[in-house]
Design a protein around this motif. Sequence first.
Motif, short mmCIF file in Angstrom:
data_model
loop_
_atom_site.label_atom_id
_atom_site.label_comp_id
_atom_site.label_asym_id
_atom_site.label_seq_id
_atom_site.Cartn_x
_atom_site.Cartn_y
_atom_site.Cartn_z
N CYS A 415 0.02 -24.70 2.05
CA CYS A 415 -0.91 -25.13 1.00
C CYS A 415 -1.33 -23.90 0.20
O CYS A 415 -1.88 -22.95 0.78
CB CYS A 415 -2.14 -25.81 1.60
N TYR A 416 -1.07 -23.91 -1.08
CA TYR A 416 -1.42 -22.75 -1.89
C TYR A 416 -1.68 -23.17 -3.33
O TYR A 416 -1.30 -24.26 -3.77
CB TYR A 416 -0.32 -21.69 -1.85
N SER A 417 -2.35 -22.26 -4.06
CA SER A 417 -2.55 -22.38 -5.50
C SER A 417 -1.94 -21.18 -6.17
O SER A 417 -2.07 -20.06 -5.67
CB SER A 417 -4.05 -22.44 -5.83
N ALA A 418 -1.30 -21.37 -7.30
CA ALA A 418 -0.78 -20.26 -8.09
C ALA A 418 -1.01 -20.56 -9.56
O ALA A 418 -0.95 -21.73 -9.99
CB ALA A 418 0.70 -20.02 -7.82
N SER A 419 -1.27 -19.52 -10.33
CA SER A 419 -1.53 -19.71 -11.77
C SER A 419 -1.18 -18.44 -12.52
O SER A 419 -1.02 -17.36 -11.93
CB SER A 419 -2.99 -20.09 -12.00
N CYS A 420 -1.06 -18.56 -13.84
CA CYS A 420 -0.76 -17.41 -14.69
C CYS A 420 -1.24 -17.72 -16.10
O CYS A 420 -1.49 -18.87 -16.45
CB CYS A 420 0.75 -17.09 -14.69
N ALA A 421 -1.34 -16.66 -16.90
CA ALA A 421 -1.69 -16.79 -18.31
C ALA A 421 -0.54 -16.25 -19.14
O ALA A 421 -0.04 -15.15 -18.86
CB ALA A 421 -2.97 -16.03 -18.62
N MET A 422 -0.12 -16.99 -20.17
CA MET A 422 1.10 -16.66 -20.89
C MET A 422 0.91 -16.76 -22.39
O MET A 422 0.28 -17.70 -22.90
CB MET A 422 2.23 -17.61 -20.43
N ASP A 423 1.50 -15.81 -23.12
CA ASP A 423 1.66 -15.87 -24.57
C ASP A 423 3.15 -16.08 -24.86
O ASP A 423 3.98 -15.26 -24.46
CB ASP A 423 1.20 -14.57 -25.24
N PHE A 424 3.47 -17.15 -25.58
CA PHE A 424 4.88 -17.46 -25.86
C PHE A 424 4.94 -18.36 -27.07
O PHE A 424 4.26 -19.39 -27.13
CB PHE A 424 5.51 -18.14 -24.64
N ALA A 425 5.75 -17.99 -28.05
CA ALA A 425 5.85 -18.73 -29.31
C ALA A 425 7.29 -19.11 -29.59
O ALA A 425 7.98 -18.48 -30.40
CB ALA A 425 5.28 -17.89 -30.46
N ILE A 485 -1.79 -19.78 -23.19
CA ILE A 485 -1.91 -20.95 -22.33
C ILE A 485 -1.91 -20.49 -20.87
O ILE A 485 -1.27 -19.51 -20.51
CB ILE A 485 -0.76 -21.95 -22.59
N GLU A 486 -2.67 -21.20 -20.05
CA GLU A 486 -2.67 -20.96 -18.62
C GLU A 486 -1.93 -22.08 -17.92
O GLU A 486 -2.06 -23.26 -18.28
CB GLU A 486 -4.11 -20.84 -18.09
N LEU A 487 -1.15 -21.71 -16.91
CA LEU A 487 -0.32 -22.65 -16.16
C LEU A 487 -0.73 -22.59 -14.69
O LEU A 487 -1.11 -21.53 -14.18
CB LEU A 487 1.15 -22.31 -16.31
N ARG A 488 -0.59 -23.70 -14.02
CA ARG A 488 -1.10 -23.79 -12.64
C ARG A 488 -0.24 -24.72 -11.81
O ARG A 488 0.23 -25.76 -12.31
CB ARG A 488 -2.54 -24.28 -12.70
N VAL A 489 -0.05 -24.37 -10.55
CA VAL A 489 0.63 -25.24 -9.59
C VAL A 489 -0.21 -25.32 -8.33
O VAL A 489 -0.84 -24.34 -7.91
CB VAL A 489 2.05 -24.72 -9.27
N GLU A 490 -0.25 -26.51 -7.76
CA GLU A 490 -0.94 -26.75 -6.48
C GLU A 490 0.06 -27.40 -5.54
O GLU A 490 0.66 -28.43 -5.87
CB GLU A 490 -2.15 -27.66 -6.68
N VAL A 491 0.23 -26.81 -4.35
CA VAL A 491 1.17 -27.34 -3.36
C VAL A 491 0.42 -27.64 -2.08
O VAL A 491 -0.33 -26.80 -1.57
CB VAL A 491 2.31 -26.33 -3.10
#
Length: 571
Positions: A415-425, A485-491
């Motif tokens: 069980c974990y959480s992971a996230s990041c912040a990204m600039d992409f055009a 944008i921030e992206l996130r995954v929950e497992v």
Amino acid sequence: MIRNPILPGFNPDPSICRVGDDYYIATSTFEWFPGVQIHHSRDLANWRLITRPLRRASQLDMRGDPDSCGVWAPDLSHDGERFWLIYTDVKRYGRTTVGGASGASLRDFHNYLVTCETIDGDWSDPVHLNSSGFDPGLFHDADGRKYLVNQLWDHRPGRNRFAGIVLQEYSPEAQRLIGERTNIFPGTPLGLTEAPHLYRRDGWYYLLVAEGGTGWNHAVTMARSRDLRGPYALHPDTYILSSRTRPHAPLQRAGHADLVETPDGRPFMAYLCGRPLPNRGRCVLGRETALQPMVWGEDDWLYTEDRSGLPVLEAAALAAPAPPSGMQRHPRFAGGPRLGPGLSAGNDPAGRETATRHDFDDAELPLDLQWLRTPEPDRIFSLTERPGHLRLHGRETIGSLFTQALVARRQQDFCYSASCAMDFAPAHFQQAAGLVAYYNGSKFHYLHVSHDEAIGRHIRVMSALPDSPQADAFTPPIAIPEGRIELRVEVDYERLRFAFRPEGGDWIWLPEQFDASILSDEASQPGLPNFTGAFIGMACQDMAGTGLAADFDWFDYRERPYRDDPARADV
């Protein structure tokens, strides 16, 4: 206490070595670069990743290596003067025929040797040893002579592909194998004989091998001989450690082992294991490394402490001294190794920390992150072009065997959480970047930002599904505004959910629930190699060849308790 697995997540094929009061474990990295993970401990309970020695193109170039090929089964030892590391670079596993089955008996296994005076120094360029099979190991005999052992591969029709364990002398002066090759052990009826390690104790040569394959039938087999070249007689129990036929054991797939002795002579065995998902029986954390004490019986054979032959979840790390037994593969030296800059000779930090946040403020990639295959990282990422960011240059498709921009870390928790912040055009549909839960090119869930001529900039999930008639699946695209944008995954075990939020906004959860269990060895078509584990990380593609970059400001991974609904809690 030793709490198994001591190296959680994808850390298979352990080779353990002691120098003075310092213990080192080397594990396989397969197609992930740099090659070979080495962990350090002083108490056998707390381990810290300290280096990956194969980090130059002259040592390792895995471009084109198939999934789950590359670096197999490193063997780490010390002869009193320097460290010796033997490894295989697998270039071909077998072609795939219609239906997905392996249709080739010809395989390419190249075995190499590198050395270094310090564990974290610049290791030598490799010496090619042979290509006759895989899982090579180096034995340092009491008279100073050195011998290579490896699994022998036989491609001829009607033959046992796992054709036994061969031994040949190695000349350090000539830097090559010399003399005749001898097949010293044909294996047992369990078959798939591999992973040889040799030791000498009280006039006996002991041979340790893995058998039964690296899945549910895996086992550790022991044999011994008074003569180095055999014949070798089997242990009274044949298999001294295994979970096969014991489906309720918490650690499954136990095998591929190596031995080390403490300064007071107590033997410990390091071995790989797997922890199946409770509901699906798949090992998403890959093959992990466990460690437990062993005992020498009055018959001079090795046993588990309770003689059950089962792996254990907990054990005392270093108990009362016992009389030395004279094992000579890992000799006892008065002094420890010379540690390079940034390494402390003190105890490792207590406990296991799986909560990490990287802000990419340094010019070097954090040690827990890796990339795939290429020895030219400057082509796929930079930490200096935009200070404070990891810049991924869009290259080939996700799953490419050559140059893809994917930087990730191991999943180490159910069980974990992971996230990041990204600039992409992105400007069109051939450009994409985002957050990916990845096993290999045919097994992943990829939350990515791209561009479509109809709806513009958008976000969606692409999944590669190994056990579905539909190999690639896409969720409907969701239009998003320009900007960060921030992206996130929950497992949570076999359940995976994605979310995103524009800068300053609230989390928006995708309605779909994804199957995290496909990120495992067991979720595969028969005959294909699947020997790694689940990763979580960042990726960028530009299939138009224009190299559009994505900038990641930070990346966060943390273990957490189980949640019925991840949308109810913040990261």
